[in-house]
Design an enzyme around this catalytic site. Structure first.
Site, PDB file in Angstrom:
ATOM      1  N   GLY A  36       7.995  18.781  -7.918  1.00  0.00           N
ATOM      2  CA  GLY A  36       7.377  17.471  -8.158  1.00  0.00           C
ATOM      3  C   GLY A  36       6.849  17.350  -9.577  1.00  0.00           C
ATOM      4  O   GLY A  36       5.837  16.680  -9.807  1.00  0.00           O
TER       5      GLY A  36
ATOM      6  N   GLY B 221       2.186  16.931 -10.484  1.00  0.00           N
ATOM      7  CA  GLY B 221       3.090  17.963 -10.998  1.00  0.00           C
ATOM      8  C   GLY B 221       3.168  17.952 -12.517  1.00  0.00           C
ATOM      9  O   GLY B 221       3.186  19.007 -13.157  1.00  0.00           O
TER      10      GLY B 221
ATOM     11  N   SER C 130      -4.313  16.256   0.830  1.00  0.00           N
ATOM     12  CA  SER C 130      -5.062  15.042   0.498  1.00  0.00           C
ATOM     13  C   SER C 130      -6.308  14.963   1.379  1.00  0.00           C
ATOM     14  O   SER C 130      -6.340  15.528   2.473  1.00  0.00           O
ATOM     15  CB  SER C 130      -4.158  13.853   0.780  1.00  0.00           C
ATOM     16  N   SER C 131      -7.306  14.213   0.912  1.00  0.00           N
ATOM     17  CA  SER C 131      -8.548  14.085   1.691  1.00  0.00           C
ATOM     18  C   SER C 131      -8.344  13.261   2.961  1.00  0.00           C
ATOM     19  O   SER C 131      -9.219  13.258   3.830  1.00  0.00           O
ATOM     20  CB  SER C 131      -9.651  13.467   0.832  1.00  0.00           C
ATOM     21  N   CYS C 132      -7.200  12.596   3.099  1.00  0.00           N
ATOM     22  CA  CYS C 132      -6.988  11.792   4.311  1.00  0.00           C
ATOM     23  C   CYS C 132      -6.679  12.656   5.536  1.00  0.00           C
ATOM     24  O   CYS C 132      -6.525  12.133   6.634  1.00  0.00           O
ATOM     25  CB  CYS C 132      -5.907  10.754   4.107  1.00  0.00           C
TER      26      CYS C 132
ATOM     27  N   TYR D 290       1.087  10.209   7.306  1.00  0.00           N
ATOM     28  CA  TYR D 290       1.042  11.052   6.098  1.00  0.00           C
ATOM     29  C   TYR D 290       0.078  12.224   6.325  1.00  0.00           C
ATOM     30  O   TYR D 290       0.378  13.377   5.989  1.00  0.00           O
ATOM     31  CB  TYR D 290       0.580  10.196   4.916  1.00  0.00           C
TER      32      TYR D 290
ATOM     33  N   LYS E 118       0.605  16.402   6.208  1.00  0.00           N
ATOM     34  CA  LYS E 118      -0.176  17.304   5.350  1.00  0.00           C
ATOM     35  C   LYS E 118      -0.914  18.363   6.185  1.00  0.00           C
ATOM     36  O   LYS E 118      -1.036  19.517   5.774  1.00  0.00           O
ATOM     37  CB  LYS E 118      -1.161  16.498   4.492  1.00  0.00           C
TER      38      LYS E 118
ATOM     39  N   ASN F  90      -8.954  11.367  -4.113  1.00  0.00           N
ATOM     40  CA  ASN F  90      -8.070  10.387  -4.779  1.00  0.00           C
ATOM     41  C   ASN F  90      -7.909  10.768  -6.252  1.00  0.00           C
ATOM     42  O   ASN F  90      -8.897  10.929  -6.962  1.00  0.00           O
ATOM     43  CB  ASN F  90      -8.670   8.983  -4.680  1.00  0.00           C
ATOM     44  N   LEU F  91      -6.667  10.872  -6.692  1.00  0.00           N
ATOM     45  CA  LEU F  91      -6.376  11.304  -8.059  1.00  0.00           C
ATOM     46  C   LEU F  91      -5.930  10.112  -8.902  1.00  0.00           C
ATOM     47  O   LEU F  91      -5.364   9.153  -8.380  1.00  0.00           O
ATOM     48  CB  LEU F  91      -5.258  12.348  -8.050  1.00  0.00           C
TER      49      LEU F  91
ATOM     50  N   HIS G 216      -1.783   3.359  -5.609  1.00  0.00           N
ATOM     51  CA  HIS G 216      -3.175   3.511  -5.200  1.00  0.00           C
ATOM     52  C   HIS G 216      -4.045   2.522  -5.983  1.00  0.00           C
ATOM     53  O   HIS G 216      -3.578   1.853  -6.903  1.00  0.00           O
ATOM     54  CB  HIS G 216      -3.636   4.953  -5.446  1.00  0.00           C
TER      55      HIS G 216
ATOM     56  N   ARG H  19      -3.469  -4.789 -12.986  1.00  0.00           N
ATOM     57  CA  ARG H  19      -3.840  -6.180 -12.692  1.00  0.00           C
ATOM     58  C   ARG H  19      -4.761  -6.751 -13.770  1.00  0.00           C
ATOM     59  O   ARG H  19      -4.571  -7.863 -14.254  1.00  0.00           O
ATOM     60  CB  ARG H  19      -4.529  -6.221 -11.316  1.00  0.00           C
TER      61      ARG H  19
ATOM     62  N   TRP I 274      -7.799  -6.213  -3.266  1.00  0.00           N
ATOM     63  CA  TRP I 274      -7.562  -6.091  -1.831  1.00  0.00           C
ATOM     64  C   TRP I 274      -8.828  -5.690  -1.070  1.00  0.00           C
ATOM     65  O   TRP I 274      -9.652  -4.913  -1.579  1.00  0.00           O
ATOM     66  CB  TRP I 274      -6.525  -5.003  -1.566  1.00  0.00           C
TER      67      TRP I 274
ATOM     68  N   ARG J 209     -14.880   5.388  -2.573  1.00  0.00           N
ATOM     69  CA  ARG J 209     -13.855   6.386  -2.874  1.00  0.00           C
ATOM     70  C   ARG J 209     -14.337   7.296  -4.007  1.00  0.00           C
ATOM     71  O   ARG J 209     -15.071   6.870  -4.895  1.00  0.00           O
ATOM     72  CB  ARG J 209     -12.533   5.726  -3.303  1.00  0.00           C
TER      73      ARG J 209
ATOM     74  N   ASP K 147      -8.901  -2.380   4.323  1.00  0.00           N
ATOM     75  CA  ASP K 147      -9.913  -1.598   3.594  1.00  0.00           C
ATOM     76  C   ASP K 147      -9.632  -0.101   3.711  1.00  0.00           C
ATOM     77  O   ASP K 147     -10.041   0.679   2.872  1.00  0.00           O
ATOM     78  CB  ASP K 147     -11.306  -1.840   4.213  1.00  0.00           C
TER      79      ASP K 147
HETATM   80  P1  GDP Z   1      -6.768   4.991   0.329  1.00  0.00           P
HETATM   81  O1  GDP Z   1      -7.806   5.782  -0.400  1.00  0.00           O
HETATM   82  O2  GDP Z   1      -5.819   5.818   1.117  1.00  0.00           O
HETATM   83  O3  GDP Z   1      -7.381   3.895   1.162  1.00  0.00           O
HETATM   84  O4  GDP Z   1      -5.808   4.328  -0.758  1.00  0.00           O
HETATM   85  P2  GDP Z   1      -5.841   3.216  -1.894  1.00  0.00           P
HETATM   86  O5  GDP Z   1      -6.133   3.849  -3.212  1.00  0.00           O
HETATM   87  O6  GDP Z   1      -4.529   2.491  -1.788  1.00  0.00           O
HETATM   88  O7  GDP Z   1      -6.981   2.174  -1.537  1.00  0.00           O
HETATM   89  C1  GDP Z   1      -8.349   2.428  -1.709  1.00  0.00           C
HETATM   90  C2  GDP Z   1      -9.181   1.183  -1.483  1.00  0.00           C
HETATM   91  O8  GDP Z   1      -8.985   0.277  -2.575  1.00  0.00           O
HETATM   92  C3  GDP Z   1      -8.883   0.396  -0.201  1.00  0.00           C
HETATM   93  O9  GDP Z   1     -10.116  -0.017   0.366  1.00  0.00           O
HETATM   94  C4  GDP Z   1      -8.121  -0.821  -0.737  1.00  0.00           C
HETATM   95  O10 GDP Z   1      -8.249  -1.955   0.103  1.00  0.00           O
HETATM   96  C5  GDP Z   1      -8.802  -1.038  -2.073  1.00  0.00           C
HETATM   97  N1  GDP Z   1      -8.020  -1.834  -3.047  1.00  0.00           N
HETATM   98  C6  GDP Z   1      -8.466  -2.925  -3.719  1.00  0.00           C
HETATM   99  N2  GDP Z   1      -7.502  -3.449  -4.489  1.00  0.00           N
HETATM  100  C7  GDP Z   1      -6.406  -2.664  -4.320  1.00  0.00           C
HETATM  101  C8  GDP Z   1      -5.081  -2.696  -4.853  1.00  0.00           C
HETATM  102  O11 GDP Z   1      -4.706  -3.572  -5.618  1.00  0.00           O
HETATM  103  N3  GDP Z   1      -4.231  -1.695  -4.468  1.00  0.00           N
HETATM  104  C9  GDP Z   1      -4.617  -0.701  -3.594  1.00  0.00           C
HETATM  105  N4  GDP Z   1      -3.742   0.263  -3.290  1.00  0.00           N
HETATM  106  N5  GDP Z   1      -5.851  -0.654  -3.058  1.00  0.00           N
HETATM  107  C10 GDP Z   1      -6.739  -1.624  -3.402  1.00  0.00           C
END
Ligand code: GDP
Length: 323
Positions: free
Chosen positions: A21, A27, A118-120, A147, A151, A176-177, A190, A198, A213, A220, A280
């Site tokens: 990777g 990686g 991963s922490s999930c 996922y 893991k 989360n990285l 992520h 954005r 979102w 996090r 969320d």
């Molecule tokens: P998670 O840690 O597995 O939930 O992965 P993510 O990094 O995709 O999302 C983390 C949090 O960020 C969640 O609560 C999402 O709803 C929020 N979030 C807000 N805006 C965004 C976006 O544009 N993309 C993603 N991936 N998450 C978002």
């Protein structure tokens, strides 16, 4: 970290080390770290050159290259929407990648192997901060359970190979990285790369509103990938135990705080709205990193500094970033 699990055993800088990777976020950072630490025989294959889901090809690769060490940083990864939409792919592809790579590494007598998760993997309702021992004590977060199960199977595979074959193989579970080389695809990424892209596009287009979102209230923890790479090498050279080790910074922020920090780093001054139709995910998943800090490793890159550096990288690599 118990003293019996602590080993000060430097890796041989001229031995062959395979980074599975090596084009990905983690990686590529591990590759840079190994180079800077004087490793002279690092090997990698793109997914076009070697599909880790192709068991025969993986065994042929190990037979011809015979690496001494392996960092298993290859995985199908994605943000909350991608995981929630394609769970079958996340489960199947990750299982195949791990099982093939570890089976071939075992057959070809790889001395040390680091598996990354991963922490999930932790139960959704586990107490915070998440200790290593909370694994398999409750139900997973449904948006990424497939996922996570893959893991968790990887952690068990490491433990089983240690038990059955006496290998000094280990697992690390990063929070989360983020950092240079991330996937910036708007739907698949992520949260950190999504926000950077954005807000940057909003600045370029003169937009005065952006829509993120979820509710912005989940918490996090974010670790810069260069810190992760440093922790990986540290663990390979200092840790030899069956239990996985958490890697994180030990503190978290709300998604709303994160978006404000990213907006500031990018220079976006407009407003932000929240799209409640997007998930969320889990409310909080803060790692307990005391096992790792007790052994002498801590993260060095602060969140503001790391975000600014990643924004700069993104702006300098508009033509080539992934996504
Ligand atoms: P998670 O840690 O597995 O939930 O992965 P993510 O990094 O995709 O999302 C983390 C949090 O960020 C969640 O609560 C999402 O709803 C929020 N979030 C807000 N805006 C965004 C976006 O544009 N993309 C993603 N991936 N998450 C978002």
């Amino acid at each position: 970290m118990g003293s019996s699990e602590y080993v000060a055993r430097p890796l041989n800088r001229t031995a062959k080390i395979y980074v599975a990777g090596h084009r990905g976020l983690v990686g590529s950072a591990i590759w840079r770290k190994l180079e800077s630490e004087g490793f002279t025989n690092i090997i990698g294959r793109t997914s076009a050159e070697l599909d880790l889901k192709d068991r025969g090809a993986v065994f042929e690769f190990f037979a011809s290259e015979k690496p001494n060490y392996v960092v298993l940083a290859a995985a199908k990864v994605g943000g909350i929407l991608a995981n929630n939409t394609f769970p079958a792919d996340f489960l199947s592809e990750n299982m195949q990648i791990q099982v093939n790579t570890m089976d071939a590494a075992l057959e070809h007598n790889v001395e040390r192997l680091l598996f990354l998760g991963s922490s999930c993997i932790y139960p959704k309702m586990a107490p915070q901060p998440l200790k290593e021992e909370y694994l398999l004590t409750g139900q997973l977060e449904p948006t990424n359970d497939a996922y996570a199960i893959a893991k968790i199977a990887g952690i068990l595979q490491i433990q089983s190979i240690r038990r059955q074959h006496g290998k000094a193989w280990i697992s690390a579970m990063p929070t989360n990285l983020y950092g240079p080389g991330d996937n910036f695809s708007p739907m698949g990424s992520h949260v950190m790369p999504a926000l950077i892209r954005r807000y940057d596009e909003a600045v370029q287009n003169g937009a005065t509103t952006v829509v993120n979102w979820g509710s912005g209230t989940p918490l996090r923890e974010f670790l810069h990938v260069d810190d992760m790479a440093s922790a990986c090498l540290f663990l390979l050279e200092h840790y030899d135990g069956p239990e996985h080790v958490n890697v994180g910074v030990g503190s978290d922020v709300t998604i709303k705080e994160l978006s404000e920090t990213v907006a500031q780093a990018v220079g976006y001054e407009g407003s932000m709205e929240w799209d409640a139709s997007k998930p969320d995910g889990t409310h909080r998943k803060l790692m307990d990193v005391s096992k790792l800090t007790a052994a002498g490793w801590t993260a060095k890159i602060g969140l503001h500094e790391g975000i600014q550096q990643t924004v700069d990288w993104f702006r300098n690599n508009r033509e080539s970033f992934r996504g």
